[in-house]
Structures are given as structure tokens and as C-alpha cells.
Design a protein around this motif. Sequence first.
Motif, PDB file in Angstrom:
ATOM      1  N   PRO A 123      -3.333  -8.595 -13.941  1.00  0.00           N
ATOM      2  CA  PRO A 123      -3.852  -7.262 -14.556  1.00  0.00           C
ATOM      3  C   PRO A 123      -3.982  -6.818 -12.557  1.00  0.00           C
ATOM      4  N   LEU A 124      -3.718  -7.625 -11.405  1.00  0.00           N
ATOM      5  CA  LEU A 124      -3.419  -7.238 -10.420  1.00  0.00           C
ATOM      6  C   LEU A 124      -2.884  -5.947  -9.410  1.00  0.00           C
ATOM      7  N   VAL A 125      -2.840  -5.226  -9.300  1.00  0.00           N
ATOM      8  CA  VAL A 125      -1.731  -4.057  -8.941  1.00  0.00           C
ATOM      9  C   VAL A 125      -1.683  -3.300  -7.307  1.00  0.00           C
ATOM     10  N   MET A 126      -0.765  -3.217  -6.489  1.00  0.00           N
ATOM     11  CA  MET A 126      -0.327  -2.670  -5.398  1.00  0.00           C
ATOM     12  C   MET A 126      -0.524  -1.412  -5.653  1.00  0.00           C
ATOM     13  N   HIS A 127      -1.182  -0.585  -4.422  1.00  0.00           N
ATOM     14  CA  HIS A 127      -0.301   0.228  -4.350  1.00  0.00           C
ATOM     15  C   HIS A 127      -0.592   0.837  -2.881  1.00  0.00           C
ATOM     16  N   GLN A 128       0.707   1.159  -2.222  1.00  0.00           N
ATOM     17  CA  GLN A 128       0.681   0.997  -0.636  1.00  0.00           C
ATOM     18  C   GLN A 128       1.600   2.485  -0.738  1.00  0.00           C
ATOM     19  N   THR A 129       0.962   2.809   0.495  1.00  0.00           N
ATOM     20  CA  THR A 129       1.504   4.562   1.277  1.00  0.00           C
ATOM     21  C   THR A 129       1.804   4.004   2.728  1.00  0.00           C
ATOM     22  N   LEU A 130       2.940   4.255   2.505  1.00  0.00           N
ATOM     23  CA  LEU A 130       3.381   4.140   4.060  1.00  0.00           C
ATOM     24  C   LEU A 130       4.028   5.484   4.565  1.00  0.00           C
ATOM     25  N   ASP A 139       2.706   4.075   9.302  1.00  0.00           N
ATOM     26  CA  ASP A 139       1.565   3.604   9.037  1.00  0.00           C
ATOM     27  C   ASP A 139       1.052   3.408   7.526  1.00  0.00           C
ATOM     28  N   ASN A 140       0.775   1.704   7.130  1.00  0.00           N
ATOM     29  CA  ASN A 140       1.069   0.729   5.746  1.00  0.00           C
ATOM     30  C   ASN A 140      -0.606   1.031   5.553  1.00  0.00           C
ATOM     31  N   VAL A 141      -0.208   1.341   4.751  1.00  0.00           N
ATOM     32  CA  VAL A 141      -2.067   1.253   3.619  1.00  0.00           C
ATOM     33  C   VAL A 141      -1.711   1.095   2.037  1.00  0.00           C
ATOM     34  N   GLY A 142      -2.456  -0.357   2.227  1.00  0.00           N
ATOM     35  CA  GLY A 142      -2.493  -0.692   0.230  1.00  0.00           C
ATOM     36  C   GLY A 142      -3.625  -0.814   0.054  1.00  0.00           C
ATOM     37  N   LYS A 143      -3.717  -0.878  -1.398  1.00  0.00           N
ATOM     38  CA  LYS A 143      -5.610  -0.533  -1.679  1.00  0.00           C
ATOM     39  C   LYS A 143      -4.759  -1.418  -3.528  1.00  0.00           C
ATOM     40  N   ILE A 144      -5.206  -2.781  -3.609  1.00  0.00           N
ATOM     41  CA  ILE A 144      -4.716  -3.627  -4.627  1.00  0.00           C
ATOM     42  C   ILE A 144      -5.945  -3.190  -5.378  1.00  0.00           C
ATOM     43  N   GLY A 148      -7.891  -1.446 -12.270  1.00  0.00           N
ATOM     44  CA  GLY A 148      -7.674   0.278 -12.095  1.00  0.00           C
ATOM     45  C   GLY A 148      -8.819   0.340 -11.014  1.00  0.00           C
ATOM     46  N   ILE A 149      -9.638  -0.842 -11.332  1.00  0.00           N
ATOM     47  CA  ILE A 149     -10.906  -0.813 -10.245  1.00  0.00           C
ATOM     48  C   ILE A 149     -10.189  -1.501  -8.555  1.00  0.00           C
ATOM     49  N   PRO A 150     -10.999  -0.685  -7.409  1.00  0.00           N
ATOM     50  CA  PRO A 150     -10.322  -1.556  -6.229  1.00  0.00           C
ATOM     51  C   PRO A 150     -10.786  -2.506  -6.298  1.00  0.00           C
ATOM     52  N   VAL A 151     -10.389  -3.910  -5.305  1.00  0.00           N
ATOM     53  CA  VAL A 151     -10.678  -5.114  -5.327  1.00  0.00           C
ATOM     54  C   VAL A 151     -10.035  -5.420  -4.050  1.00  0.00           C
ATOM     55  N   GLY A 152      -9.541  -4.903  -2.894  1.00  0.00           N
ATOM     56  CA  GLY A 152      -8.169  -5.549  -1.995  1.00  0.00           C
ATOM     57  C   GLY A 152      -7.717  -4.279  -1.405  1.00  0.00           C
ATOM     58  N   HIS A 153      -8.139  -4.440   0.017  1.00  0.00           N
ATOM     59  CA  HIS A 153      -7.538  -2.929   0.708  1.00  0.00           C
ATOM     60  C   HIS A 153      -7.154  -3.039   2.118  1.00  0.00           C
ATOM     61  N   LEU A 154      -5.204  -2.998   2.449  1.00  0.00           N
ATOM     62  CA  LEU A 154      -4.427  -3.313   3.890  1.00  0.00           C
ATOM     63  C   LEU A 154      -5.026  -2.507   4.665  1.00  0.00           C
TER      64      LEU A 154
END
Length: 166
Positions: A123-130, A139-144, A148-154
Motif C-alpha cells: 500500500p505504499l505510494v510515492m507522490h513526487q513533485t519535480l 528540485d525533486n520533493v517526494g512524499k511516501i 494516505g498517511i505520510p510515512v516518508g519524504h525525499l
Amino acid sequence: MKFYTALLILLLASPAFATPVATVNFTPQAGFGGASEGRGTLKLLFGKPRPYHVCSDGRVLANGTFRLDQTVMFEGEPPRHRHWILTTVRPGEFTGTLSDAAGTVTGHSENSRLTLHYRLTGPLVMHQTLEMMPDGTIDNVGKITLLGIPVGHLQETIVRKPTAAE
């Protein structure tokens, strides 16, 4: 005299006299064609931030799809190789695959911004905004998220490498 000086400054500063700024259309080819290099940090919910380094090489294939080959390196781990295949569905809309994703990649671009969404595992989903900056860096910002609950960030900065012709 001060009135005319102020009026002249106001007129010159107005949008009608401003120098036009070129808008960037962030397509996979525009952002990742050729060689590039990224450095960033991945932080998962209860873990320490993990620095990483990515070497990428992108090109348009004969069938019109875009292929991006990447080597991802985390300190103390063997390099991982992965590739993206992205197809333009219509201007500004993309679909494709990522070799270490568990489903379809979808993308949308508008001006200098490209957003990507894909399932990692389970159920892990990556949402990236470049975001492509005026100097060409990305600039690459990602939210895992997990259900639907944030559990990671890049956070990553990507720089295009000059070609031999440059």
C-alpha cells in the motif's frame, strides 16, 4: 519633476514593458534527456535520513517513448539499477513503468512542474513533485504515503551533466 520620474519608473515596471520570461514545459525529455546526476536524502518515518546519489541517462526510443536508466546508490549498500519508460498520452499527461515500482506510473506536467505518482510496494505510494529551476537544475520533493498517511519524504537536487559538444 518627481511626478514624471515616478510615472516613468511605474510605466517601465509594468507588465506591458517587462521582459518576457520563457516558460519551461517540463517533459521527461526536457528534464532528463541526456546524462544527469542527483543528490538527496530519503527519510522514512522512524528511520534516520539516508543520503543517496543517482546517476541517470535518458533518451527517446525509436517508438517515441522516453527511457531513463538510473543507478541509485545509498551509502553502505550495493548500487541498484532501475529504469523508467514514459509515454506521452496527450500534451502534459504521461503514463509508464518504473522497474522497481509495483504498478503504473502516472504523470502530469504544467509549465516548469512535473508530478509523478506510483505504487512502491503493497500500500505504499510515492507522490513526487519535480520543479525545473531557471538555471536548469531540478528540485525533486517526494512524499511516501501508507493508506494516505505520510510515512516518508525525499528531497533531491538534480543537475544535468554537460555533453561532449558543450
